[in-house]
Design an enzyme around this catalytic site. Structure first.
Site, short mmCIF file in Angstrom:
data_model
loop_
_atom_site.label_atom_id
_atom_site.label_comp_id
_atom_site.label_asym_id
_atom_site.label_seq_id
_atom_site.Cartn_x
_atom_site.Cartn_y
_atom_site.Cartn_z
N TYR A 107 0.95 -1.39 0.05
CA TYR A 107 0.02 0.09 -0.02
C TYR A 107 0.85 1.18 0.00
O TYR A 107 2.03 1.19 0.04
CB TYR A 107 -1.04 -0.08 1.05
CG TYR A 107 -0.65 -0.14 2.65
CD1 TYR A 107 0.67 0.35 3.04
CD2 TYR A 107 -1.61 -0.45 3.49
CE1 TYR A 107 0.75 0.28 4.30
CE2 TYR A 107 -1.45 -0.38 4.79
CZ TYR A 107 -0.20 -0.17 5.11
OH TYR A 107 -0.15 -0.33 6.50
N GLU A 108 0.27 2.41 -0.31
CA GLU A 108 1.04 3.75 -0.18
C GLU A 108 1.58 3.70 -1.42
O GLU A 108 2.98 4.36 -1.29
CB GLU A 108 1.53 3.95 1.13
CG GLU A 108 1.57 5.46 1.60
CD GLU A 108 0.20 6.02 1.49
OE1 GLU A 108 -0.74 5.56 2.16
OE2 GLU A 108 -0.01 7.09 1.00
#
Lengths: 599, 599
Positions: free
Chosen positions: A440-441
């Protein structure tokens, strides 16, 4: 289950002995005295160890659940633990005083974040997302929006979320379809569905502010048609004029489902439906069509935070593996019964975990200190130079720390033997939790492209070259002492490899015909090489600092241990990273010709 | 969920084009014609793909449960799927005809095992453990025991278990405390508790035969006091004289609990209590005090099987990642929308997964073919030479395949992005399942000690030297062709590194003072280097074979793909392994000085 004890001694070592850039003495940080910083670290360690950490395993077992009305229940104790955090004022420690925070240096805030994630990563995600919302509003919100929403966010009575992903729009956000229809009063009505919304719905806070990427009518295709909107769970009375902070109607946004994930079970990952009835009322943040840019403003810091999160989990994996290995009697050494920590193959695993975690921490905090310089240095040139370093370092901190955290957590499982595979032990949870961080991110592949593509190509490698120069300086300093000379030699070799690989990546990028492909093919090996060399650099500096402390008469075992960590990191971990130079130099022919459908 | 399609084309490639040792033409394998082997592979592929694979995800979700009476329920469909396997005669394919099996070569049996584990690893464990019991009885059982128990085990109507571990006795089995008290009729009564018993209790078979390590009264401390016992779940009527195979009383062995594990949820991992009432009736297998030796007889093959199991899971991870990457549209390449399989960073992950899986399979099957030679070659010297290779290869196949399988499964998660972290996708299950393989059947650290310690030191590296000579031969063959010369050069470099590292490990082992420690410190890096070089060797041979097929006019895409795999394995994966030479040459000072308690 091993309790979590925040590594305060090591934070102090990094802050006091490694960070020579004086970030704690920058303008604006006058109140951040060493005593205050130490008190902050000690108090955060208490919150992390005593309040958050005990809920980590139970939160994993219980997980979150969604009621038929769309409400989401958190694991037992999470609401209280979150409130203890908010009421302790922790949510605002890194936020500037102008916005109602305490304005402590980022390097201190990062240390606190690491502790909280090490204690309970699932819970730590809640304030991490809120911090993103604060950044977005602080940078791009109107004065009214700031006045209405920031105080509550900074206090932590309200939390924030980031609504980017849709089923067809993941790494490629240009595909966002959620619609935002302008209303006569200047607000918008939003319609669409967002997935993977971390802490998208819960009862720990009075309100939740959703920051949402959506497309206005008649907006152009692609990135330029996307704007950023603020959609509160509960509407705030009179948000655009004088407000009293009181809450009004429930907005038309609901949690349609929560995900069944590999880990971070205590963090509700929601699918949010906007506008199933009349449309979710939202307010545009910043300029129309600049939503992605506004989102990326804060993403850099969020990426740093994810790297730090990985380090927190790695630290906990270390602590648990060490405790087990020191307790578990099995086999013999030198003729008598021993704990497995006496077997050299187990020591290899333990030292590998410890050395990497130490190194990752030192690099992440170095990056945070550079962030402080970039924001607060008196001299504009200093600020720019620091920002250029931050830009190069952040994808490394994010991707390298999280990839390593997964490996460290997996080694932690291995140290436990069969016990590691049993969920009750807790080692497996750390591996499951850590595994999201490379995804993620911005996936770690995206980070590598950011480094090898955008960051490296735009300045021709200037900022990274300065860092490599510093690595070589550290190598020279190590070479002066007979004892440390082997570290200096290995580090210099790493620096040379990174320099050569950078030249290859820059050359590839300059090739107009195959440039984009070649940079992509080299990106991940290049980031791995950079991560190894920069981490080894920090450990070289740690070896110098520890050696200096010993030369001044310190007998503290901490310094002995630190030097062992440094020796391992530079002489037995760095070589694996240096191999990535050969990977890059072998070229990209097999990848360019590769046809997945034919395999 | 991507269906599983067994890689029959690749099995045929390895069997027909890579294995030049003619294992299929050995005495005793006259009936194993190419047509028969192909039919066996096709039929096994059908069972794996159509019957076992569809239960993999549902078995993971549902898991096993234990009733209050100690009975264990398997996931829905597992009993039927196991019976389809047993009734199809699959349990005996690798067992000699003298024992009621079909006597097919080990290399064919290994291919079938890989398919079954790729389809459903949790279910595959049941026959894997039974195979161990068959080995133990075939080698060490009395004629009566063989006559009584083997036919049912070979058929698969009864299954087998291995009872080694106790809470205080894991890697160090000398600590076993379970007691076996001799009875007047020559049988024993067993008392004690065993943990981590795979498929220790279930209803898929009519009976379960537990092979149990236990200590006889007045036996000496340590390894020499341990004997091996057979403890049936249901006593067999008149087991020691003429028997009719009918079942009698339930024995005094019960499942006290089942474990809540990270993965392989469909495989019941039991704590078994022996002798909670009058004692569990058991029969000694083999000599008193030789239980550990007898157990290790079969462990070599079990270790090979665990390696193969890892490869099966890696293959499934490949298939799932490829299918997702070819389907998922995201981003653009060359100006138009594309699937993520077109992005070079994703290709890198896919090719890395594929190349490693191909290489591991080729090495595991080479090892299986050597096992066939060791057992069946007409010439005694050939048999001995093959056995010496097998002894060196097995720890590599076990440890390297399973470590790599975890990495491959983790890459599979990464290819899926956010979807990979959601359990419904199935990629995460493969990672969870694979993670046990480096732990059980001797941790990978134990494998490394077996290689660098016992196997290498006892013959002074003679068997490995022969293998390295062959690696160099392949490197020379590659160097003849301009196109393949870069592979030859890289492979020769790897061979030189392995030779140098071997010399360092042998030298360390010869040091009487610090030998054992030094070998331990080097063991895992050495095994990793050996694994990389030997796998690259197999891929060098694959490149030669594929190149020869192309030179003969084949346009099959398989050969193009195989050459890409080989290129990646040798030029971009091998360098990472070669770095382990530097790790070894950096010495062991930091490990020797390491004190876990001070960190």
């Amino acid at each position: 289950m091993t309790p979590y004890a925040a590594p305060v001694r090591d934070f102090r070592f990094v802050l006091e002995e490694l960070l020579e850039h004086g970030s704690l003495a920058l303008p604006g940080f006058e109140e951040a005295s060493p005593d205050l910083v130490e008190a902050v670290l000690e108090e955060a360690a208490r919150l992390a160890g005593e309040v958050w950490a005990p809920l980590n395993a139970s939160g994993d077992r219980q997980g979150c659940s969604r009621g038929q009305d769309g409400s989401v229940s958190l694991p037992d104790g999470f609401i209280e633990a979150y409130r203890a955090y908010a009421e302790g004022g922790w949510n605002g420690i890194g936020v500037s005083e102008a916005l109602g925070g305490q304005g402590l240096p980022e390097v201190v805030a990062s240390a606190v974040q690491e502790m909280l994630h090490g204690a309970n990563m699932a819970l730590g995600l809640c304030p991490m997302l809120t911090a993103g919302a604060i950044e977005a509003l602080a940078h791009h919100g109107s004065d009214e929006q700031k006045a209405t929403y920031l105080p509550k966010l900074v206090e932590g009575t309200w939390t924030g979320t980031m609504n980017l992903t849709e089923p067809q729009a993941g790494s490629d956000l240009s595909k966002v379809r959620t619609r935002a229809v302008p209303q006569e009063d200047g607000s918008y009505r939003l319609f669409g569905q967002k997935i993977y919304i971390t802490w998208g719905e819960h009862e720990a806070a009075e309100n939740i502010l959703h920051l949402v990427l959506a497309r206005t009518p008649d907006a152009p295709e692609g990135n330029k048609g996307i704007s950023l909107f603020l959609v509160p769970k509960y509407l705030v009375n009179e948000p655009l004029v004088n407000h009293d902070g009181s809450l009004g109607e429930r907005n038309d946004v609901t949690c349609a489902s929560i995900e069944h994930k590999l880990g971070i079970h205590g963090s509700p990952t929601c699918t949010l439906s906007f506008g199933e009835n009349d449309g979710a009322i939202g307010y545009r943040v910043g300029e129309e069509g600049r939503g992605l840019n506004h989102m990326f403003t804060m993403m850099n810091e969020a990426r740093h935070k994810v790297g730090v999160q990985g380090i927190g989990v790695a630290e906990r994996a270390c602590q648990q593996a060490f405790a087990y290995a020191l307790d578990r009697v099995q086999g013999r050494r030198g003729g008598s019964e021993c704990t497995i920590s006496d077997h050299l193959d187990v020591r290899r695993m333990l030292l590998s975990m410890r050395a990497r975690t130490d190194a990752l921490r030192a690099l992440a905090l170095y990056c945070a200190a550079q962030l402080d310089v970039a924001r607060h240095a008196a001299d504009a040139a200093d600020r720019l130079a620091a920002q250029a370093r931050v830009d190069v370092l952040i994808p490394v901190v994010k991707a390298f720390s999280t990839d390593q955290a997964v490996e460290i957590a997996s080694l932690g499982v291995q140290v436990h033997g069969g016990m590691g595979y049993i969920e009750e032990t807790g080692a497996a949870q750390l591996l499951r939790d850590a595994r999201i961080a490379p995804i993620y991110e911005g996936t770690n592949g995206i980070q590598a492209l950011d480094l090898a593509g955008r960051k490296l190509q735009r300045d021709g490698g200037a900022a990274l070259t300065q860092l490599i120069d510093e690595v070589e300086g550290t190598a020279r300093a190590l070479s002066v002492t007979t004892e440390l000379a082997p570290l200096g030699e290995a580090l210099a070799g790493g620096a040379a490899d990174l320099r050569a690989a950078m030249a290859a990546v820059l050359e590839a990028g300059a090739d107009t015909e195959r440039g984009a492909d070649a940079v992509q093919a080299y990106a991940t090996p290049f980031l791995s090489l950079a991560g190894h060399v920069l981490c080894a650099w920090q450990m070289g500096r740690a070896a110098l600092a520890a050696s200096a402390a010993q030369a001044s008469g310190s007998k503290e075992p901490f310094y002995v241990a630190k030097r062992q960590s440094a020796d391992y990191a530079i002489r037995q971990w760095l070589p694996v990273g240096r191999a990535q130079r050969a990977v890059i130099e072998a070229g990209m022919a097999s990848l360019a010709a590769f046809d997945a459908a034919a395999h």
